[in-house]
Scaffold this motif. Sequence first.
Motif, PDB file in Angstrom:
ATOM      1  N   UNK A 166       0.829  -1.201   0.000  1.00  0.00           N
ATOM      2  CA  UNK A 166       0.000   0.000   0.000  1.00  0.00           C
ATOM      3  C   UNK A 166       0.865   1.254   0.000  1.00  0.00           C
ATOM      4  N   UNK A 167       2.108   1.113   0.428  1.00  0.00           N
ATOM      5  CA  UNK A 167       3.082   2.203   0.410  1.00  0.00           C
ATOM      6  C   UNK A 167       4.469   1.582   0.307  1.00  0.00           C
ATOM      7  N   UNK A 214       1.873   5.255  -3.146  1.00  0.00           N
ATOM      8  CA  UNK A 214       2.795   6.285  -2.666  1.00  0.00           C
ATOM      9  C   UNK A 214       4.174   5.699  -2.355  1.00  0.00           C
ATOM     10  N   UNK A 215       5.196   6.281  -2.957  1.00  0.00           N
ATOM     11  CA  UNK A 215       6.582   5.858  -2.746  1.00  0.00           C
ATOM     12  C   UNK A 215       7.334   6.997  -2.072  1.00  0.00           C
ATOM     13  N   UNK A 258      11.296   6.771 -13.173  1.00  0.00           N
ATOM     14  CA  UNK A 258      11.019   5.338 -13.144  1.00  0.00           C
ATOM     15  C   UNK A 258       9.676   5.049 -12.480  1.00  0.00           C
ATOM     16  N   UNK A 259       9.472   5.609 -11.295  1.00  0.00           N
ATOM     17  CA  UNK A 259       8.262   5.266 -10.545  1.00  0.00           C
ATOM     18  C   UNK A 259       7.008   5.928 -11.106  1.00  0.00           C
ATOM     19  N   UNK A 305       5.752   3.113 -13.791  1.00  0.00           N
ATOM     20  CA  UNK A 305       4.863   2.340 -12.913  1.00  0.00           C
ATOM     21  C   UNK A 305       3.596   3.088 -12.521  1.00  0.00           C
ATOM     22  N   UNK A 306       3.560   4.392 -12.736  1.00  0.00           N
ATOM     23  CA  UNK A 306       2.366   5.167 -12.397  1.00  0.00           C
ATOM     24  C   UNK A 306       2.199   5.437 -10.916  1.00  0.00           C
ATOM     25  N   UNK A 307       3.271   5.252 -10.142  1.00  0.00           N
ATOM     26  CA  UNK A 307       3.219   5.525  -8.701  1.00  0.00           C
ATOM     27  C   UNK A 307       3.386   7.027  -8.459  1.00  0.00           C
TER      28      UNK A 307
END
Length: 204
Positions: free
Chosen positions: A76-77, A118-119, A148-149, A153-155
């Motif tokens: 989730x995170x 969320x990253x 990259x994210x 990845x769409x984060x």
Amino acid sequence: MATLLHLDSALFPQGSASRDVTAAFVKSWLEAHPEGKVVYRDLAAHPLPHLDAGAASAGVEHPLRAELAAELAEADAVLIGAPMYNFTIPSTLKAWLDQVIIVGHNAGVPGGPVAGTPVTVVASRGGSYAPGTPRQDFEFVQNYLEKVFTGMLGATVDFIVPEMTLAPVKPEMAQFIPIAEASRAKALDQASQKARDLAQRLAV
């Protein structure tokens, strides 16, 4: 129950700014969300193999890549300790990215399994590479990981940046110790607050 995927990649287990800040994040996360789950990988202590032709061709059918992609999808995170080594990320973190990013499965797929996750990246560095500094053009950690994210990845990505971490141990940087101490304190506060905010939001 929310799941946090936590990755550390700093070489040294002690005295690492990125590890100290990610630890503060996890501590606050668990205090705010004690029933939450933390999946942890120490990429320095247990490095992943570099992507080879067989694994690249197999994609999600490769056991390791499938395991890593599932960990990322189920999170989730995500929390990543990414110290700057030679102006970019550690090779162990790059190996994880190469293994976990699978085009057509979680990358390049609108609304894919990582979309919107969320990253938080703790991007520590020995000096300063902020806009306006002499070495701003040498910054290849935030620029790379953000692309990259978000792009693959769409984060969503937030950065916490402890700077001047070498000031206390390099005599020629002694003048920057107050800046380093202030940056460390700010990073620890940001990590704790970000963790509490995420834990509370995801627990709802």
